[in-house]
Scaffold this motif. Structure first.
Motif, PDB file in Angstrom:
ATOM      1  N   UNK A 129      16.192  -2.758   1.411  1.00 49.55           N
ATOM      2  CA  UNK A 129      15.165  -1.777   1.711  1.00 49.55           C
ATOM      3  C   UNK A 129      13.852  -2.516   1.498  1.00 49.55           C
ATOM      4  N   UNK A 130      12.996  -2.476   2.485  1.00 50.04           N
ATOM      5  CA  UNK A 130      11.732  -3.215   2.414  1.00 50.04           C
ATOM      6  C   UNK A 130      10.559  -2.242   2.443  1.00 50.04           C
ATOM      7  N   UNK A 131       9.578  -2.511   1.598  1.00 52.62           N
ATOM      8  CA  UNK A 131       8.323  -1.761   1.591  1.00 52.62           C
ATOM      9  C   UNK A 131       7.223  -2.759   1.933  1.00 52.62           C
ATOM     10  N   UNK A 132       6.510  -2.478   3.020  1.00 55.11           N
ATOM     11  CA  UNK A 132       5.451  -3.365   3.504  1.00 55.11           C
ATOM     12  C   UNK A 132       4.120  -2.644   3.292  1.00 55.11           C
ATOM     13  N   UNK A 133       3.240  -3.243   2.503  1.00 51.06           N
ATOM     14  CA  UNK A 133       1.933  -2.657   2.204  1.00 51.06           C
ATOM     15  C   UNK A 133       0.841  -3.548   2.791  1.00 51.06           C
ATOM     16  N   UNK A 134      -0.080  -2.927   3.495  1.00 56.28           N
ATOM     17  CA  UNK A 134      -1.237  -3.632   4.043  1.00 56.28           C
ATOM     18  C   UNK A 134      -2.467  -3.067   3.341  1.00 56.28           C
ATOM     19  N   UNK A 135      -3.142  -3.907   2.582  1.00 50.27           N
ATOM     20  CA  UNK A 135      -4.299  -3.471   1.810  1.00 50.27           C
ATOM     21  C   UNK A 135      -5.508  -3.288   2.710  1.00 50.27           C
ATOM     22  N   UNK A 136      -6.279  -2.255   2.453  1.00 51.74           N
ATOM     23  CA  UNK A 136      -7.468  -1.950   3.224  1.00 51.74           C
ATOM     24  C   UNK A 136      -8.580  -2.929   2.855  1.00 51.74           C
ATOM     25  N   UNK A 137      -9.275  -3.444   3.850  1.00 46.57           N
ATOM     26  CA  UNK A 137     -10.340  -4.414   3.609  1.00 46.57           C
ATOM     27  C   UNK A 137     -11.686  -3.773   3.299  1.00 46.57           C
ATOM     28  N   UNK A 138     -11.799  -2.468   3.484  1.00 42.80           N
ATOM     29  CA  UNK A 138     -13.062  -1.777   3.204  1.00 42.80           C
ATOM     30  C   UNK A 138     -13.215  -1.591   1.701  1.00 42.80           C
ATOM     31  N   UNK A 139     -14.340  -1.986   1.163  1.00 45.43           N
ATOM     32  CA  UNK A 139     -14.541  -1.953  -0.289  1.00 45.43           C
ATOM     33  C   UNK A 139     -14.544  -0.538  -0.860  1.00 45.43           C
ATOM     34  N   UNK A 140     -14.932   0.463  -0.107  1.00 49.37           N
ATOM     35  CA  UNK A 140     -14.979   1.837  -0.607  1.00 49.37           C
ATOM     36  C   UNK A 140     -13.700   2.618  -0.340  1.00 49.37           C
TER      37      UNK A 140
END
Length: 75
Positions: free
Chosen positions: A5-16
């Motif tokens: 089972x894979x969980x793929x997270x993409x972090x937001x580049x917007x500082x706020x």
């Protein structure tokens, strides 16, 4: 072949904005690093692997300047 089972997270580049995109999938592979190289083919890719006590394998990834994380739990 192992199943994960894979969980793929993409972090937001917007500082706020602290939210991130999260995707779940089931994959079959015998080589997680090869899976990642194929997933991010054509991108400038670096990653760091961590194995937790419970067996979860975590890859902290930089793909063409975007911070991402893949967590794999064997099924």
């Amino acid at each position: 072949m192992k199943q994960y089972e894979a969980v793929w997270e993409i972090y937001n580049q917007c500082s706020n904005n602290q939210m991130r995109d999260v995707f779940f999938e089931e994959i079959e592979t015998d080589d997680l690093e090869e899976f990642l190289k194929n997933k991010f083919k054509g991108k400038d890719l670096t990653f760091e692997k961590t194995v937790k006590e419970d067996g979860t394998i975590i890859y902290d990834i930089m793909a063409s300047g975007i911070k991402e994380r893949y967590s794999f739990t064997e099924i």
